[in-house]
Design a protein around this motif. Structure first.
Motif, mmCIF file in Angstrom:
data_model
loop_
_atom_site.group_PDB
_atom_site.id
_atom_site.type_symbol
_atom_site.label_atom_id
_atom_site.label_comp_id
_atom_site.label_asym_id
_atom_site.label_seq_id
_atom_site.Cartn_x
_atom_site.Cartn_y
_atom_site.Cartn_z
ATOM 1 N N TYR A 118 2.031 -18.049 -1.564
ATOM 2 C CA TYR A 118 0.832 -17.672 -0.872
ATOM 3 C C TYR A 118 1.417 -16.253 -0.453
ATOM 4 O O TYR A 118 0.652 -15.267 -0.553
ATOM 5 C CB TYR A 118 0.727 -18.422 0.340
ATOM 6 N N ASP A 119 2.392 -16.142 0.202
ATOM 7 C CA ASP A 119 2.988 -14.748 0.430
ATOM 8 C C ASP A 119 3.233 -13.900 -0.718
ATOM 9 O O ASP A 119 2.768 -12.548 -0.725
ATOM 10 C CB ASP A 119 4.380 -14.822 0.958
ATOM 11 N N TRP A 120 3.552 -14.336 -1.990
ATOM 12 C CA TRP A 120 3.649 -13.515 -3.143
ATOM 13 C C TRP A 120 2.374 -12.981 -3.465
ATOM 14 O O TRP A 120 2.256 -11.834 -3.917
ATOM 15 C CB TRP A 120 4.444 -14.401 -4.405
ATOM 16 N N TYR A 121 1.392 -13.805 -3.747
ATOM 17 C CA TYR A 121 0.164 -13.332 -4.181
ATOM 18 C C TYR A 121 -0.914 -12.755 -3.165
ATOM 19 O O TYR A 121 -1.749 -11.980 -3.443
ATOM 20 C CB TYR A 121 -0.571 -14.733 -4.801
ATOM 21 N N ALA A 122 -0.424 -12.792 -1.751
ATOM 22 C CA ALA A 122 -1.274 -12.102 -0.796
ATOM 23 C C ALA A 122 -1.313 -10.549 -0.941
ATOM 24 O O ALA A 122 -2.308 -9.926 -0.758
ATOM 25 C CB ALA A 122 -0.630 -12.652 0.547
ATOM 26 N N TYR A 123 0.005 -10.208 -1.540
ATOM 27 C CA TYR A 123 0.247 -8.604 -1.643
ATOM 28 C C TYR A 123 -0.682 -8.386 -2.894
ATOM 29 O O TYR A 123 -1.329 -7.231 -2.452
ATOM 30 C CB TYR A 123 1.673 -8.570 -2.416
ATOM 31 N N SER A 124 -0.826 -9.010 -3.902
ATOM 32 C CA SER A 124 -1.638 -8.646 -4.903
ATOM 33 C C SER A 124 -3.194 -8.639 -4.677
ATOM 34 O O SER A 124 -3.849 -7.697 -4.834
ATOM 35 C CB SER A 124 -1.526 -9.581 -6.227
ATOM 36 N N PHE A 125 -3.561 -9.515 -3.719
ATOM 37 C CA PHE A 125 -5.167 -9.690 -3.258
ATOM 38 C C PHE A 125 -5.324 -8.693 -2.429
ATOM 39 O O PHE A 125 -6.558 -8.078 -2.254
ATOM 40 C CB PHE A 125 -5.280 -10.979 -2.818
ATOM 41 N N LEU A 126 -4.595 -8.098 -1.482
ATOM 42 C CA LEU A 126 -4.749 -7.179 -0.400
ATOM 43 C C LEU A 126 -4.158 -5.872 -0.606
ATOM 44 O O LEU A 126 -4.478 -4.969 0.301
ATOM 45 C CB LEU A 126 -3.936 -7.843 0.914
ATOM 46 N N ALA A 127 -3.684 -5.624 -1.821
ATOM 47 C CA ALA A 127 -3.165 -4.104 -2.012
ATOM 48 C C ALA A 127 -3.954 -3.199 -2.060
ATOM 49 O O ALA A 127 -3.927 -1.844 -1.385
ATOM 50 C CB ALA A 127 -2.185 -4.345 -3.219
ATOM 51 N N VAL A 128 -5.266 -3.475 -2.208
ATOM 52 C CA VAL A 128 -6.504 -2.397 -2.176
ATOM 53 C C VAL A 128 -6.683 -1.984 -1.139
ATOM 54 O O VAL A 128 -7.247 -0.768 -0.844
ATOM 55 C CB VAL A 128 -7.562 -3.083 -2.870
ATOM 56 N N TYR A 129 -6.452 -2.650 0.176
ATOM 57 C CA TYR A 129 -6.537 -2.326 1.631
ATOM 58 C C TYR A 129 -5.416 -1.579 2.022
ATOM 59 O O TYR A 129 -5.852 -0.792 3.130
ATOM 60 C CB TYR A 129 -6.939 -3.716 2.392
ATOM 61 N N PHE A 130 -4.407 -1.848 1.666
ATOM 62 C CA PHE A 130 -3.297 -1.061 2.232
ATOM 63 C C PHE A 130 -2.462 0.107 1.438
ATOM 64 O O PHE A 130 -1.766 0.807 1.849
ATOM 65 C CB PHE A 130 -2.238 -1.745 2.941
ATOM 66 N N ALA A 131 -3.060 0.108 0.164
ATOM 67 C CA ALA A 131 -2.428 1.116 -0.710
ATOM 68 C C ALA A 131 -2.615 2.526 -0.124
ATOM 69 O O ALA A 131 -1.475 3.367 -0.227
ATOM 70 C CB ALA A 131 -2.938 0.987 -2.234
#
Length: 447
Positions: A37-50
């Motif tokens: 969950y922690d690993w994939y959350a980065y991929s799914f949410l990167a668009v918001y914090f990039a």
């Protein structure tokens, strides 16, 4: 092989009681789900914090460099290191010690992501903090497979190692689906401005809290491996590579086709459909979610089947099936919703022949003394080389005008693994210590 190298009976855990099989399954599976969950959350949410952490208009040339390093490379670079180090901890200190450490590292990494400052507030410190967080998470997830797969298989009673093994990918897929669901829920409840400001941090804070739950469950599990009592008895960091080079190479051969097929079908296929068939982006995400849920349900069935008929038939069926069918299957992908769903689910059925038994097969290759480290390093290195690069290789083929060659690349590597599987002895009914002695009479596993 000395008796000291045999898998020991469960000896440690909550005082005064013996851990149930369900408790052992939960200890590995819940923690593993939290890890992913922690690993994939980065991929799914990167668009918001990039844009907050890696602004495109930053004058400092270090920022885009750090962005590329963090997003595309650092996690996979650290996975082999994590597999080696956490595997060594599992062999030297016990499986529970390694499981405790991996989930603490992942929770700490998630907390660090949640607290990452913005570039506007701290400058280049922001991407540096994020890179450090991904270093920690990469170290953790690299060691998680070695520790949790070893723990799962050693916790199984005779005749159930395949079933227990299958829960590694059940929990991995559940963690991926949970991350996707949380990201979608937050995006539905919050505005884009709120998501970009603070909403994305909620998901990572939640991951850190979930890590505490996983830690509590794992601390109540019982040990499956009696660690050496003195420093002189403990295996060296590279002992598995030095003393078992053939087994180490086998892990690479076993994993190569499987990891490429796994990342192609679970991660890259929606993008492949968009690039090569003009598939709708939103529909591609829906198909990916449905097929992942289907894939998760298949895993225990594959594990049970391997306990009945052996590991080799499933591995051979997977590799030969992909080698023969991947090109026509990907050729069937059109812009129609059902075409992608049927192709992805068909591939998931074949893929289960690898994923449901991967942990069991790997654990059955090495003796208990170096089992976790022996699995961890070659497995994670192979994943980094072939699995982690699958989306990039596929995109490169497409960008160079040769997108049709990517399925042949997948087929070729699966054919290599097919040859490796042909050379493997059947290990389903052998003692877990790796000797050739016949296993005790096994009860047929119940579905």
């Amino acid at each position: 092989m000395s008796s000291a190298e045999h898998t020991e009976p469960l000896t440690k855990g909550a005082p005064g009681r013996t851990a149930s099989p369900l408790r052992q399954l939960a200890a590995a599976s819940v923690g593993n789900a939290v890890e992913w969950y922690d690993w994939y959350a980065y991929s799914f949410l990167a668009v918001y914090f990039a844009d907050q952490v890696f602004p495109k208009d930053a004058g400092n040339s270090l920022v885009p460099l750090l962005s590329t390093f963090a997003v595309f490379a650092v996690g996979f670079f650290m996975r082999p290191v994590g597999g080696l180090l956490m595997g060594a901890v599992a062999d030297r200190r016990g499986r529970r010690a390694a499981l405790t450490l991996t989930i603490l590292l992942m929770g700490g990494g998630s907390l660090l992501v949640a607290l990452t400052p913005t570039y506007a507030a701290t400058g280049v410190l922001a991407p540096v903090v994020l890179v450090v967080a991904r270093l920690v998470q990469g170290l953790s997830v690299g060691g998680e497979f070695a520790a949790s797969s070893t723990f799962l298989v050693e916790s199984a009673s005779p005749g159930r190692r395949g079933l227990f093994s299958s829960f590694l990918y059940v929990s991995t897929t559940f963690g991926q689906l949970l991350a996707s669901g949380v990201a979608a829920l937050l995006a539905a409840l919050l505005s884009d401005a709120q998501m970009g400001s603070w909403g994305w941090r909620v998901a990572f804070l939640g991951g850190a809290l979930l890590s505490l739950l996983g830690l509590w469950i794992r601390r109540g599990a019982q040990e499956t491996h009696r660690a050496p009592q003195s420093a002189a008895e403990r295996p060296g960091l590279f002992e598995a590579l030095r003393h078992h080079p053939r087994a180490s190479l086998l892990i690479g051969g076993i994993t190569a086709g499987g990891t490429l097929a796994y990342y192609t079908w679970t991660t890259y296929l929606p993008t492949y459909a968009q690039v090569n068939a003009g598939f709708d982006k939103g529909d591609a995400l829906t198909v990916g979610t449905l097929s992942l849920a289907f894939f998760m349900l298949l895993q225990p069935l594959g594990g049970i089947l391997s306990d009945r008929i052996g590991r080799k038939p499933l591995l051979l069926g997977f590799s030969l099936g992909f080698a023969v069918l991947v090109v026509p299957l990907l050729g069937l992908v059109t812009d129609a919703f059902w075409s992608l769903l049927l192709v992805q689910c068909a591939g998931m059925v074949l893929l289960t022949g690898y994923t449901a038994v991967a942990a069991a097969v790997n654990a059955e290759v090495f003796p208990a003394r170096v089992r976790a480290a022996g699995i961890g390093f070659p497995y994670s290195l192979t994943v980094a080389l072939f699995g982690g690069t699958a989306p990039y290789v596929g995109t490169w083929f497409a960008s160079s005008g040769h997108g049709g060659l990517f399925p042949w690349y997948v087929a070729a590597l699966c054919l290599v693994s097919f040859v490796v599987y042909l050379t493997l002895p059947e290990t389903a009914r052998r003692p877990l210590d790796g000797t050739d002695a016949p296993a005790p009479e096994q009860a047929a596993p119940q579905a």
